[in-house]
Motif scaffolding. Structure first.
Motif, PDB file in Angstrom:
ATOM      1  N   ASP A 211     -14.904 -61.800 -54.469  1.00 30.97           N
ATOM      2  CA  ASP A 211     -14.020 -62.760 -55.121  1.00 30.97           C
ATOM      3  C   ASP A 211     -12.592 -62.214 -55.087  1.00 30.97           C
ATOM      4  O   ASP A 211     -12.190 -61.421 -55.941  1.00 30.97           O
ATOM      5  CB  ASP A 211     -14.476 -62.986 -56.561  1.00 30.97           C
ATOM      6  N   VAL A 212     -11.828 -62.642 -54.123  1.00 31.12           N
ATOM      7  CA  VAL A 212     -10.491 -62.077 -53.923  1.00 31.12           C
ATOM      8  C   VAL A 212      -9.525 -62.493 -55.020  1.00 31.12           C
ATOM      9  O   VAL A 212      -8.479 -61.856 -55.205  1.00 31.12           O
ATOM     10  CB  VAL A 212      -9.928 -62.473 -52.547  1.00 31.12           C
ATOM     11  N   ARG A 214     -10.326 -62.612 -58.234  1.00 28.64           N
ATOM     12  CA  ARG A 214     -10.717 -61.935 -59.482  1.00 28.64           C
ATOM     13  C   ARG A 214     -10.903 -60.448 -59.225  1.00 28.64           C
ATOM     14  O   ARG A 214     -11.982 -59.901 -59.366  1.00 28.64           O
ATOM     15  CB  ARG A 214     -11.982 -62.570 -60.055  1.00 28.64           C
ATOM     16  N   GLY A 215      -9.828 -59.826 -58.835  1.00 33.72           N
ATOM     17  CA  GLY A 215      -9.827 -58.385 -58.667  1.00 33.72           C
ATOM     18  C   GLY A 215     -10.631 -57.869 -57.500  1.00 33.72           C
ATOM     19  O   GLY A 215     -10.966 -56.689 -57.443  1.00 33.72           O
ATOM     20  N   LYS A 216     -10.977 -58.774 -56.550  1.00 39.42           N
ATOM     21  CA  LYS A 216     -11.797 -58.419 -55.384  1.00 39.42           C
ATOM     22  C   LYS A 216     -13.175 -57.895 -55.800  1.00 39.42           C
ATOM     23  O   LYS A 216     -13.769 -57.027 -55.146  1.00 39.42           O
ATOM     24  CB  LYS A 216     -11.078 -57.401 -54.498  1.00 39.42           C
ATOM     25  N   SER A 217     -13.707 -58.427 -56.906  1.00 43.21           N
ATOM     26  CA  SER A 217     -15.056 -58.063 -57.325  1.00 43.21           C
ATOM     27  C   SER A 217     -16.053 -58.517 -56.262  1.00 43.21           C
ATOM     28  O   SER A 217     -15.836 -59.516 -55.577  1.00 43.21           O
ATOM     29  CB  SER A 217     -15.394 -58.706 -58.665  1.00 43.21           C
ATOM     30  N   ALA A 252     -26.075 -64.532 -56.087  1.00 39.46           N
ATOM     31  CA  ALA A 252     -25.098 -65.548 -56.465  1.00 39.46           C
ATOM     32  C   ALA A 252     -24.990 -65.681 -57.981  1.00 39.46           C
ATOM     33  O   ALA A 252     -23.897 -65.890 -58.525  1.00 39.46           O
ATOM     34  CB  ALA A 252     -25.466 -66.889 -55.843  1.00 39.46           C
ATOM     35  N   GLU A 253     -26.126 -65.541 -58.676  1.00 41.27           N
ATOM     36  CA  GLU A 253     -26.098 -65.624 -60.141  1.00 41.27           C
ATOM     37  C   GLU A 253     -25.254 -64.492 -60.733  1.00 41.27           C
ATOM     38  O   GLU A 253     -24.429 -64.711 -61.618  1.00 41.27           O
ATOM     39  CB  GLU A 253     -27.521 -65.552 -60.693  1.00 41.27           C
ATOM     40  N   ALA A 254     -25.480 -63.283 -60.257  1.00 43.46           N
ATOM     41  CA  ALA A 254     -24.707 -62.135 -60.749  1.00 43.46           C
ATOM     42  C   ALA A 254     -23.225 -62.313 -60.433  1.00 43.46           C
ATOM     43  O   ALA A 254     -22.357 -62.005 -61.264  1.00 43.46           O
ATOM     44  CB  ALA A 254     -25.234 -60.847 -60.136  1.00 43.46           C
ATOM     45  N   HIS A 255     -22.941 -62.787 -59.240  1.00 35.36           N
ATOM     46  CA  HIS A 255     -21.557 -62.991 -58.818  1.00 35.36           C
ATOM     47  C   HIS A 255     -20.872 -64.041 -59.703  1.00 35.36           C
ATOM     48  O   HIS A 255     -19.704 -63.875 -60.098  1.00 35.36           O
ATOM     49  CB  HIS A 255     -21.554 -63.442 -57.360  1.00 35.36           C
TER      50      HIS A 255
END
Length: 515
Positions: A211-212, A214-217, A252-255
């Motif tokens: 997720d670029v 959101r902090g590249k999580s 996907a759920e964790a992400h």
């Protein structure tokens, strides 16, 4: 940088979140002045040093500077202090250290002897070399002691032991786990949240779970497969099939949970990521084999999720568990509540409280918000139909058969997942009151320990009070009595010393037996 204030010295970390750089620098220097001028209040000795860890500046000009303490260059466990001031005038300080430190820093116990003592407690099955360092142990009511801090870990456990360094025989002073767990299980084009939007990254050949915005999580495979350790990728940017048959469903759920938690802290509390530095954490999913737990690890700055045992529980990736685990990271980067005794219970409660607020923030129609922790992961539960199995029930903690509704003096001897019950109960009463309420089809009517009838102040205010207490007033050794003082101070700051909200905080603590 050194400041000429007696024996006080200051070493700034490269990045401290909260205020603008100029405000941070000025606030830290002013706080150092206050420490010099109010040595007795902050238990400052001539050999103390202070390292600024965080700075918060309120809109009214109030400054709250959090320091880690050293003594003759050694870290002081339990010595952290928060200096509060307004317009340059000292107000007070939050700390748990009982007395000034005055001791020799020459150990009589060797490091290898301390490691042997810790290994006796941990067992011989540890990975890598033990880590040890000389520290000053100032947690609790007694005098500070010189000690060895020893860390041992393996795939299942990560423990810190504090061993007395000036003793005739090795003696364990304290211990705690570095794996701050949800102590249960959770399940997820997601398992629990339905079809949701998630942030991804374009790469050659398709997309990856990064997720670029959101902090590249990002999210990686932690299973024992040939792809272990790799970030998840997909060709069409459609992830999972809603079942465990597709490993991308859980990923996907964790992400998704990571994204919602990021948005919650940013939009509700103005916090940019777990450490308030704009950096994203990462997820490890499908960990172990029938592993029925999830945990945050501050060392890797990551969350780890097991898939459950497949019989009682499924994957531990539900939204409230994700919010719970990442909130451990927030606690670690702010108050640093030590994970044992009453401070450990408050650490767990903080994650339950803020993880639940993440769930309410999401307001997902497939995982409707409530004050049950981790109910999604229990395979026999039928949504909206009582009874429900859950890890914890904040409105009546005793429903799990182990957590107390009311404070008792021996609560610090309990497992932290159960001693958290009193703070969870307090928070529910503060937010919702003691009247009859139903969430997710479950009766949430909450008892009080003194028979009082309470009207809640609402989640919006309650969550801000708890977060402010955590980030401004709690220290590593805060206990229940100190948490009462801290949350009242936070309510005073936000709503006024004679406000309905401040009175409600006091009443809610009294209603769970904390006076």
């Amino acid at each position: 940088m050194k400041l000429k204030h007696g024996a006080l010295s200051l070493a700034l970390f490269a990045a401290i979140g909260g205020a603008h750089a100029a405000d941070r620098g000025g606030a830290v220097e002013r706080a150092i002045d206050h420490l010099r001028e109010h040595r007795a209040a902050a238990r400052v000795s001539m050999r103390d040093g202070f390292i600024a860890r965080d700075v918060l500046v309120d809109v009214d000009g109030s400054e709250h500077v959090r320091f880690d303490r050293t003594y003759a260059g050694l870290p002081v466990i339990g010595g952290d202090v928060v200096v509060h001031s307004r317009h340059g005038r000292y107000r007070d300080a939050s700390l748990g250290q009982a007395e000034r430190i005055d001791l020799s820093i020459t150990p009589t116990l060797r490091a290898d002897e301390a490691i042997v003592a810790a290994g006796t407690e941990f067992g011989s099955d540890f990975a890598g070399l033990p880590e040890q360092r000389l520290v000053v142990y100032a947690r609790g009511k007694g005098r500070a002691q010189l000690a060895w801090q020893v860390r041992l870990h393996n795939a299942q456990a990560d423990m810190t032991y504090i061993v007395a360094a000036n003793a005739r025989a090795a003696r364990i002073l304290d211990r705690w786990s570095n794996l701050e767990t949800a102590a249960a299980t959770g399940s997820a084009r997601t398992l629990y949240s339905g079809t949701v939007s998630i942030g991804t990254n374009t790469v050659t050949g398709g997309y990856e779970l990064r997720d670029v915005l959101r902090g590249k999580s990002y999210t990686i495979d932690a299973s024992n497969s040939r792809t272990s350790g790799r970030i998840y990728k997909d060709t069409d940017n459609t992830w999972g099939d809603g079942t465990n048959a597709d490993p991308l469903t859980v990923a996907a759920e964790a992400h998704y949970g990571t994204a919602v938690t990021w948005d919650y802290y940013l939009n509700i509390h103005g916090r940019h990521g777990i450490a308030n530095d704009g950096r994203g954490a990462y997820n490890r999913v499908h960990y172990g084999r029938t592993y029925s737990n999830a945990f945050w690890n501050d060392g890797c700055f990551c969350m780890t999720y097991g898939d459950g045992d497949g019989v009682v529980t499924g994957p531990l990736v539900s939204l409230d568990i994700a919010g719970h685990e990442m909130s451990h990271g927030v606690t670690s980067r702010s108050a640093g509540l030590i994970y044992s005794g009453e401070s450990g219970g408050l650490n767990e409660a903080t994650s339950d409280i803020l993880g639940t607020m993440v769930e309410f923030y999401a307001n997902n129609t497939r995982d409707t918000p409530d004050y049950l922790i981790g109910e999604q992961i229990f395979k026999d539960n039928v949504a909206g139909s009582p009874p429900q199995r859950a890890l914890r029930m904040m409105y009546k903690p005793s429903l799990d058969g182990r957590s107390p509704n009311c404070y008792v003096s021996t609560i610090g001897n309990m497992d932290v997942h159960y001693s958290s019950g009193v703070a969870n109960h307090f928070y529910y009463l503060l937010a919702e009151g003691s009247g009859k309420k139903t969430y997710s089809g479950i009766d949430h009517t909450s008892p009080t320990c003194n028979g009082a009838t309470l009207a809640g102040i609402g989640r919006s205010k309650a969550q801000r009070i708890w977060y402010r207490a955590l980030t401004v007033y709690f220290t590593s050794t805060t206990n229940y009595a100190a948490a009462r003082v801290a949350t009242i101070s936070a309510a005073n700051d936000l709503y006024g010393a004679t406000s309905t909200e401040a009175k409600a905080v006091a009443a809610a603590w009294t209603a769970v037996g904390v006076k």
